[in-house]
Design an enzyme around this catalytic site. Structure first.
Site, PDB file in Angstrom:
ATOM      1  CB  CYS A 197     -11.359  -3.013  -5.005  1.00 59.34           C
ATOM      2  SG  CYS A 197     -11.790  -1.648  -3.896  1.00 59.34           S
ATOM      3  CB  THR A 198      -7.588  -1.364  -1.237  1.00 57.59           C
ATOM      4  OG1 THR A 198      -8.608  -0.380  -1.408  1.00 57.59           O
ATOM      5  CG2 THR A 198      -6.363  -0.974  -2.004  1.00 57.59           C
ATOM      6  CG  HIS A 199     -12.418  -0.868   0.625  1.00 55.60           C
ATOM      7  ND1 HIS A 199     -11.468  -0.017   0.123  1.00 55.60           N
ATOM      8  CD2 HIS A 199     -13.071  -0.178   1.596  1.00 55.60           C
ATOM      9  CE1 HIS A 199     -11.546   1.144   0.753  1.00 55.60           C
ATOM     10  NE2 HIS A 199     -12.508   1.074   1.654  1.00 55.60           N
ATOM     11  CG  ASP A 203      -6.202   3.047  -0.617  1.00 51.91           C
ATOM     12  OD1 ASP A 203      -6.463   3.022  -1.827  1.00 51.91           O
ATOM     13  OD2 ASP A 203      -7.052   2.773   0.251  1.00 51.91           O
ATOM     14  CB  SER A 204      -8.572   6.479  -2.241  1.00 52.85           C
ATOM     15  OG  SER A 204      -9.025   5.160  -1.997  1.00 52.85           O
ATOM     16  CD  GLU A 241     -14.399   3.452   3.654  1.00 52.18           C
ATOM     17  OE1 GLU A 241     -14.766   4.500   4.191  1.00 52.18           O
ATOM     18  OE2 GLU A 241     -13.268   3.276   3.175  1.00 52.18           O
ATOM     19  CB  CYS A 251      -5.207   3.044  -4.496  1.00 50.37           C
ATOM     20  SG  CYS A 251      -6.807   3.627  -5.086  1.00 50.37           S
ATOM     21  CG  ASN A 252      -6.862  -2.774  -7.083  1.00 52.39           C
ATOM     22  OD1 ASN A 252      -6.555  -3.649  -7.870  1.00 52.39           O
ATOM     23  ND2 ASN A 252      -6.746  -2.929  -5.776  1.00 52.39           N
ATOM     24  CB  THR A 253      -9.183   3.502  -8.170  1.00 50.33           C
ATOM     25  OG1 THR A 253     -10.226   2.611  -7.788  1.00 50.33           O
ATOM     26  CG2 THR A 253      -9.739   4.607  -9.017  1.00 50.33           C
ATOM     27  CE1 TYR A 258      -8.306   9.829  -3.767  1.00 50.40           C
ATOM     28  CE2 TYR A 258      -6.557   8.604  -4.856  1.00 50.40           C
ATOM     29  CZ  TYR A 258      -6.958   9.598  -3.987  1.00 50.40           C
ATOM     30  OH  TYR A 258      -6.017  10.356  -3.344  1.00 50.40           O
ATOM     31  N   GLY A 259     -12.725   5.721  -6.647  1.00 53.92           N
ATOM     32  CA  GLY A 259     -13.270   4.787  -7.631  1.00 53.92           C
ATOM     33  C   GLY A 259     -14.424   5.298  -8.468  1.00 53.92           C
TER      34      GLY A 259
HETATM   35  N1  DGL Z   1      -8.763   2.114  -2.928  1.00 57.90           N
HETATM   36  C1  DGL Z   1      -9.749   1.966  -3.948  1.00 57.90           C
HETATM   37  C2  DGL Z   1      -9.338   0.837  -4.889  1.00 57.90           C
HETATM   38  O1  DGL Z   1      -8.559  -0.028  -4.549  1.00 57.90           O
HETATM   39  C3  DGL Z   1     -11.118   1.697  -3.355  1.00 57.90           C
HETATM   40  C4  DGL Z   1     -11.714   2.897  -2.632  1.00 57.90           C
HETATM   41  C5  DGL Z   1     -11.944   4.079  -3.548  1.00 57.90           C
HETATM   42  O2  DGL Z   1     -12.819   4.021  -4.426  1.00 57.90           O
HETATM   43  O3  DGL Z   1     -11.215   5.057  -3.382  1.00 57.90           O
HETATM   44  O4  DGL Z   1      -9.800   0.791  -6.001  1.00 57.90           O
END
Ligand code: DGL
Length: 278
Positions: free
Chosen positions: A187-189, A13-14, A155, A76-78, A45-46
């Site tokens: 999104c993972t968060h 993931d990011s 975060e 990571c969804n992004t 990354y988003g």
């Molecule tokens: N991991 C990213 C996602 O799932 C969220 C955090 C980011 O923007 O990197 O989209």
């Protein structure tokens, strides 16, 4: 048990958010060995461009391939939304992204045919959920909501309380009025914000957590290919490209426990891993 089944599952993931996927994979596949990489030096990354996200994601995958994984989960969804097809052109190891499993669950759960998707700006702009949902359920209407404040909020540990409620309401309170009966936490968060999201959208909206759906998809793929580890204890090793101490603290939030140790990946090590494969 064959030799391939003994290999680890790589997950990246990011940053630390992909640990929500690690948690779900550990519950679904308790015997597996997991190698997790969080690109904490370059998170988020988003808000980056597609080209940059693809480059970062390929470097992340190349780092993980040094552990000879039997599968890599793009947690990571992004990165899944923007780079999954690109990654598949560059590596042979089976890849599992988080978009398709979440979309399958959402398409199956909706009665109204109106589905909300909450995600980062890059994921929403990629239209990956719109495309997956339209393919799985022709005629579906997707209501997309970029929620850029959610990642920094999580975060900073602001997952309950007035600020979290206000922000969640600002993004998501109109969804039911638009006819949506399902909301994808894309999104993972966001799974960490599930309680506050449910309090805002109301119990009538079915919430899909792509981490859980992804773990189930990974389990099915391993089973189909005869690659599931069927004996022995599972394990997880954690790597981060910056500030492993902060990663470890955040891990408590996403994983529900603190990892014993987090190994720092030096940039030279990381970039040379990518360079060797180019
Ligand atoms: N991991 C990213 C996602 O799932 C969220 C955090 C980011 O923007 O990197 O989209």
């Amino acid at each position: 048990m064959n030799e391939l089944s003994e290999r680890p599952i790589g997950i990246f993931d990011s940053g630390a958010g992909g640990l929500t996927v690690v948690k779900a994979v550990t519950e679904e596949l308790p015997r597996e060995r997991i190698i997790y990489f969080g690109d904490t030096a370059r998170v988020p990354y988003g808000i980056k461009s597609g080209d940059t996200i693809r480059r970062y994601a390929l470097e992340d995958v190349h780092f993980l391939t040094r552990f000879e994984p039997k599968m890599i989960i793009v947690a990571c969804n992004t990165a899944s939304a923007t780079a999954l097809a690109y990654l598949a052109q560059h590596v042979e190891v089976p890849l599992v992204g988080v978009i398709e499993p979440g979309a399958v669950a959402a398409a199956g759960a909706s009665r109204s045919g109106v589905i909300g998707v909450a995600a980062t700006e890059a994921t929403i702009e990629s239209r990956a959920y719109d495309e997956a949902l339209a393919r799985l359920r022709p005629g579906v209407r997707v209501v997309s909501k970029a929620c850029p404040l959610f990642v920094p909020m999580v975060e900073e540990g602001r997952v309950t309380g007035e600020v979290a409620e206000l922000v969640a309401a600002e993004y998501l309170s109109g969804l039911s009025d638009l006819g949506a009966d399902v909301l994808v936490l894309g999104c993972t968060h966001y799974p960490v914000l599930r309680a506050i999201v449910v309090s805002v959208v109301g119990p009538g909206l079915h919430v899909v957590d792509s981490a859980q759906e992804t773990a189930r998809a990974a389990a099915r793929l391993l089973e189909q290919r005869g690659l599931a580890r069927t004996a022995g204890e599972g394990s997880a090793a954690f790597y981060a490209s910056d500030n492993p101490g902060r990663f470890r603290r955040l891990a408590g939030l996403f994983l529900g426990r603190l990892p014993c140790s987090v190994t720092l990946v030096e940039p030279e090590e990381f970039f040379s891993a990518a360079a060797r494969h180019d």
